[in-house]
Scaffold this active site. Structure first.
Site, PDB file in Angstrom:
ATOM      1  N   LYS A  52       0.838  -1.223   0.000  1.00 39.07           N
ATOM      2  CA  LYS A  52       0.000   0.000   0.000  1.00 39.07           C
ATOM      3  C   LYS A  52       0.865   1.263   0.000  1.00 39.07           C
ATOM      4  O   LYS A  52       0.813   2.095   0.899  1.00 39.07           O
ATOM      5  CB  LYS A  52      -0.972   0.020   1.178  1.00 39.07           C
ATOM      6  CG  LYS A  52      -2.024  -1.067   1.098  1.00 39.07           C
ATOM      7  CD  LYS A  52      -3.190  -0.821   2.021  1.00 39.07           C
ATOM      8  CE  LYS A  52      -4.191  -1.947   1.995  1.00 39.07           C
ATOM      9  NZ  LYS A  52      -3.703  -3.199   2.597  1.00 39.07           N
TER      10      LYS A  52
HETATM   11  O1  6AU Z   1      -9.276 -11.673   5.995  1.00 35.89           O
HETATM   12  P1  6AU Z   1      -8.431 -10.833   6.909  1.00 35.89           P
HETATM   13  O2  6AU Z   1      -9.188  -9.715   7.573  1.00 35.89           O
HETATM   14  O3  6AU Z   1      -7.644 -11.633   7.902  1.00 35.89           O
HETATM   15  O4  6AU Z   1      -7.302 -10.176   5.979  1.00 35.89           O
HETATM   16  C1  6AU Z   1      -7.587  -9.221   5.012  1.00 35.89           C
HETATM   17  C2  6AU Z   1      -6.344  -8.804   4.283  1.00 35.89           C
HETATM   18  C3  6AU Z   1      -5.311  -8.086   5.140  1.00 35.89           C
HETATM   19  C4  6AU Z   1      -5.509  -6.618   4.844  1.00 35.89           C
HETATM   20  O5  6AU Z   1      -4.301  -5.905   4.939  1.00 35.89           O
HETATM   21  C5  6AU Z   1      -6.032  -6.639   3.417  1.00 35.89           C
HETATM   22  O6  6AU Z   1      -6.684  -7.899   3.238  1.00 35.89           O
HETATM   23  N1  6AU Z   1      -7.022  -5.573   3.116  1.00 35.89           N
HETATM   24  C6  6AU Z   1      -6.824  -4.748   1.989  1.00 35.89           C
HETATM   25  C7  6AU Z   1      -5.893  -4.984   0.928  1.00 35.89           C
HETATM   26  C8  6AU Z   1      -5.676  -6.264   0.343  1.00 35.89           C
HETATM   27  O7  6AU Z   1      -5.359  -4.065   0.361  1.00 35.89           O
HETATM   28  C9  6AU Z   1      -7.661  -3.660   1.814  1.00 35.89           C
HETATM   29  C10 6AU Z   1      -8.781  -3.502   2.629  1.00 35.89           C
HETATM   30  O8  6AU Z   1      -9.593  -2.611   2.418  1.00 35.89           O
HETATM   31  N2  6AU Z   1      -8.994  -4.386   3.637  1.00 35.89           N
HETATM   32  C11 6AU Z   1      -8.146  -5.410   3.889  1.00 35.89           C
HETATM   33  O9  6AU Z   1      -8.423  -6.177   4.811  1.00 35.89           O
HETATM   34  O10 6AU Z   1      -4.043  -8.502   4.705  1.00 35.89           O
END
Ligand code: 6AU
Length: 480
Positions: A311
């Site tokens: 990011k």
């Molecule tokens: O399913 P989780 O909540 O354990 O993990 C979600 C993953 C984490 C966050 O850093 C990422 O997705 N993420 C992102 C990304 C991919 O950019 C954006 C967002 O809005 N929400 C989010 O959770 O690694």
């Protein structure tokens, strides 16, 4: 002649008399010169004519279009919408051309609920593009467009374009009819009417199909990943779509763990079921060159790609250094990175240059899953526009909804997914189910983190998510 026709006739004569119709050689917004220009803006100086015109247009269209609200296309139709709103007691909405940079940051002002219907008021339609832009903004706020009431259709294809895009549009007058009335009443010569007819025949305008994703005929949601690989302009984006098609998986696992050993062990277990493995390498305490090399090796064995969810969010010069230098050397091993668009397109170009001709791509964060995040609809729109302009490097968008994009080759990556949706981690994350992500939110690649990494049997969990996500994708492509 019935009374409505009589009223229309005398209105056209009034318009002519107050100078709302001009004859000459006029450059139009859509780039085609016209011998007649209808300028309804002069009506603000003629309130009675403005009132007659607004109420008559509503009287003509009302039997066909009804809505909870009305909204004038800014700015010319605002006064007309106001008159209709006040006289018929229909609540009005105002669409801002630019969302406010302070306060509520709304695109649409006025009180409404998601799912409310709205009728658009427009003074003149040439191509229909201004109405389409208004539709886009109203829909992005959760409103449904019930139709459009138009004062004058120039007869250049705008009504057809609107109809083809599913918009129930009604016009009170056409330019041809106005010319005919003025000719019958002796205000203009027959030669003007036929010159006008000839001009209209030669100047039909067709809106590019790509104006709005929801209304264009190329619907990425109905295309297979394989078909989309053929139109993807980012080489690594294309590789990812091809891999998804052949491996039959749209699952990305976020392996958010603290040690390299754990990262690599999970990578081996989930490898057969994923298209993409997402890392936060700066959270892995002992991440080093060896870790990256081992991860790459597993990715080749198991046929998946790697995304470092860095990011990036700084100016171009800084992100380039962070990407290609620094302790993590991200550009060396990650096929994809994530980047916020906050610093503008310069940071995307800088990342592209820093990739040094290696096959690399980026996903721009257009929306976030976390509660209370500060992203606005305008920010999302601008992010999508940067993605489209830089689509040889930007492979897709991180988003929570079907963000409008004209390029079906761009991939939507949606995080915040877990089978036990509705639960919370107490730190702002919000989860939805795999089906909701793919079928309702337009996800192409779905990111699952703790739903898999914290389960008792990681391999089985990955297998389960893979099959559910793939089934949802198949349903999406097959339906409709
Ligand atoms: O399913 P989780 O909540 O354990 O993990 C979600 C993953 C984490 C966050 O850093 C990422 O997705 N993420 C992102 C990304 C991919 O950019 C954006 C967002 O809005 N929400 C989010 O959770 O690694």
């Amino acid at each position: 002649m019935n009374s409505i026709e009589q009223k229309i006739n005398s209105l056209v004569v009034d318009l002519y008399k107050v100078g709302a119709l001009k004859f000459g050689d006029f450059k139009m917004k859509v780039g085609i010169n016209s011998p007649v220009y209808v300028d309804l803006r002069v009506l603000v100086s003629h309130p009675k004519v403005l009132e007659n015109l607004s109420l008559l247009a509503w009287e003509c269209a009302e039997p066909h279009v009804k809505g909870d609200h009305i909204c004038g296309v800014p700015y010319n139709a605002l006064s007309m919408a106001t008159i209709i709103s006040v006289r018929h007691n229909i609540p009005m909405l105002i669409r801002r051309k630019e969302a406010k940079k302070y306060g509520t940051k709304k695109l649409v002002e006025g009180q409404f609920k998601v799912g409310d219907t709205c009728v658009i008021i427009e003074d003149i339609v040439t191509s229909g593009s201004s109405i389409m832009e208004t539709v886009k903004d109203l829909e992005s706020e959760g409103l449904k467009v019930a139709g459009a009431v138009i004062i004058v259709d120039r007869g250049q294809g705008g009504m057809k374009n609107l109809a083809e895009n599913g918009i129930n549009a009604h016009s009170m007058l056409t330019l041809t009819k106005m010319m005919q009335i003025l000719c019958d009443e002796g205000f203009i010569d027959k030669t003007v009417v036929s010159a006008m007819d000839k001009y209209l025949k030669e100047s039909q305008i067709s809106i590019p199909l790509t104006l709005d994703f929801h209304h264009c005929q190329v619907n990425r949601l109905k295309m297979s990943y394989g078909e989309r690989a053929n139109v993807a302009t980012s080489p690594v984006g294309r590789s990812l779509l091809q891999l998804m098609e052949t491996k039959k998986t749209n699952l990305c696992v976020a392996v958010d763990v603290g040690s390299a050993e754990n990262l690599l062990s999970i990578a081996s277990q989930i490898g057969p079921y994923i298209c993409l493995l997402k890392t936060h390498a700066d959270a892995v305490g002992d991440f080093c060159e060896e870790t990256a090399k081992s991860l790459e090796k597993i990715s080749i064995q198991e046929n998946f790609m790697i995304m470092e969810d860095r990011k990036f969010s700084d100016i171009g010069h800084t992100v380039a250094l962070q990407y290609n230098h620094g302790p993590l050397r991200i550009a060396k091993w990650a096929h994809f990175i994530t980047c916020h668009a906050i610093a503008g397109p310069g940071s995307v170009s800088a990342l592209k240059s820093a990739a040094d001709d290696q096959p690399r791509g980026c996903f721009l964060v257009a929306e976030m899953s976390s509660e209370g995040n500060l992203i606005t609809s305008t920010y999302t729109k601008e992010t999508v526009s940067i993605a489209e302009t830089h689509s040889t490097f930007v492979a897709g968008l991180v988003s929570q909804s079907d963000v409008t994009t004209t390029l079906p080759g761009l991939i939507q990556l949606t995080p915040g997914v877990r089978l036990s949706s509705g639960t919370s981690d107490g730190m702002g994350q919000q989860w939805v189910t795999p089906e909701e992500a793919v079928l309702k939110r337009g996800a192409d690649v779905v990111v699952v983190g703790r739903g898999i990494t914290e389960s008792q049997n990681i391999k089985e969990a990955a297998k389960l998510y893979q099959s559910k996500l793939w089934a949802a994708y198949q349903t999406r492509v097959r339906s409709g």
